[in-house]
Design a protein around this motif. Structure first.
Motif, PDB file in Angstrom:
ATOM      1  N   ALA A 113       3.656  33.156  32.327  1.00  0.00           N
ATOM      2  CA  ALA A 113       3.882  33.900  33.570  1.00  0.00           C
ATOM      3  C   ALA A 113       2.618  33.995  34.414  1.00  0.00           C
ATOM      4  O   ALA A 113       2.684  34.133  35.634  1.00  0.00           O
ATOM      5  N   HIS A 115       0.436  36.451  34.455  1.00  0.00           N
ATOM      6  CA  HIS A 115       0.191  37.793  34.993  1.00  0.00           C
ATOM      7  C   HIS A 115      -0.630  38.689  34.069  1.00  0.00           C
ATOM      8  O   HIS A 115      -0.791  39.868  34.344  1.00  0.00           O
ATOM      9  N   ASP A 135      11.091  34.176  35.719  1.00  0.00           N
ATOM     10  CA  ASP A 135      10.254  35.207  36.313  1.00  0.00           C
ATOM     11  C   ASP A 135       9.919  36.278  35.289  1.00  0.00           C
ATOM     12  O   ASP A 135      10.603  36.429  34.279  1.00  0.00           O
ATOM     13  N   ARG A 136       8.851  37.003  35.600  1.00  0.00           N
ATOM     14  CA  ARG A 136       8.457  38.201  34.861  1.00  0.00           C
ATOM     15  C   ARG A 136       8.744  39.375  35.789  1.00  0.00           C
ATOM     16  O   ARG A 136       8.376  39.344  36.959  1.00  0.00           O
ATOM     17  N   TYR A 137       9.395  40.408  35.256  1.00  0.00           N
ATOM     18  CA  TYR A 137       9.784  41.567  36.049  1.00  0.00           C
ATOM     19  C   TYR A 137       9.047  42.806  35.559  1.00  0.00           C
ATOM     20  O   TYR A 137       8.881  43.016  34.357  1.00  0.00           O
ATOM     21  N   PRO A 149      19.627  36.924  39.583  1.00  0.00           N
ATOM     22  CA  PRO A 149      18.935  35.788  38.953  1.00  0.00           C
ATOM     23  C   PRO A 149      19.572  35.366  37.630  1.00  0.00           C
ATOM     24  O   PRO A 149      19.540  34.169  37.291  1.00  0.00           O
TER      25      PRO A 149
END
Length: 159
Positions: A113, A115, A135-137, A149
């Motif tokens: 990711a 992040h 994605d990373r949420y 998504p």
């Protein structure tokens, strides 16, 4: 090169989870904590699981006491999640999401990711049918916000 399918975890009941079994599935991975103010998200995660599991969605909860908000044992965590939120998706034995004792799965997810550190409980990682990170949420992202998504990922063809 490492892929999501190279990992293994252990469910609270001792059963082994081989991520290779998730090939062709959409996978949502979440670090959880029973005493966290975000724990009611378990209800939303379970709703997504019930609605989309038959179409190929897998959800995996990985309890962590890294932020000092998990119950004292895996058994207590399992009972709490089932009793209060009706959780039926797999929950692993507790893990570390950061630091020297960090679970290798989280090292992989964070690197993929790009992040960095997990800042709180209920960080979510969505992976497509091809095993690639979508994605990373953030922890505050409600499970319902991931429905679009997830539906898009479920509709995507697998090469």
């Amino acid at each position: 090169m490492t892929t999501i399918y190279d990992f293994k975890e252990t469910e609270m009941n001792g059963q082994h989870i081989d991520f290779n079994d998730y090939r062709g599935k959409v996978l949502l991975i979440v670090n959880t904590a029973s005493k966290c103010g975000l724990a009611p998200q378990l209800e939303g995660l379970e709703a997504l699981y019930q609605k989309y599991h038959g179409q190929g969605l897998e959800i995996l909860g990985l309890p962590s006491n890294q932020f000092h908000q998990e119950l004292d044992s895996d058994e207590a965590t399992s009972d709490f999640c089932q009793l209060h939120y009706g959780v039926t998706f797999p929950m692993t034995k507790r893990i570390w999401v950061n630091g020297a004792q960090e679970d290798p799965l989280y090292s992989y997810l964070k690197a993929t990711a790009g992040h960095g550190r997990i800042k709180w409980n209920f960080t979510k990682f969505l992976l497509g049918r091809d095993g690639q990170l979508i994605d990373r949420y953030a922890p505050v992202a409600k499970p319902a916000a991931l429905e679009t998504p997830i539906v898009q990922a479920l509709a995507a063809a697998v090469d």
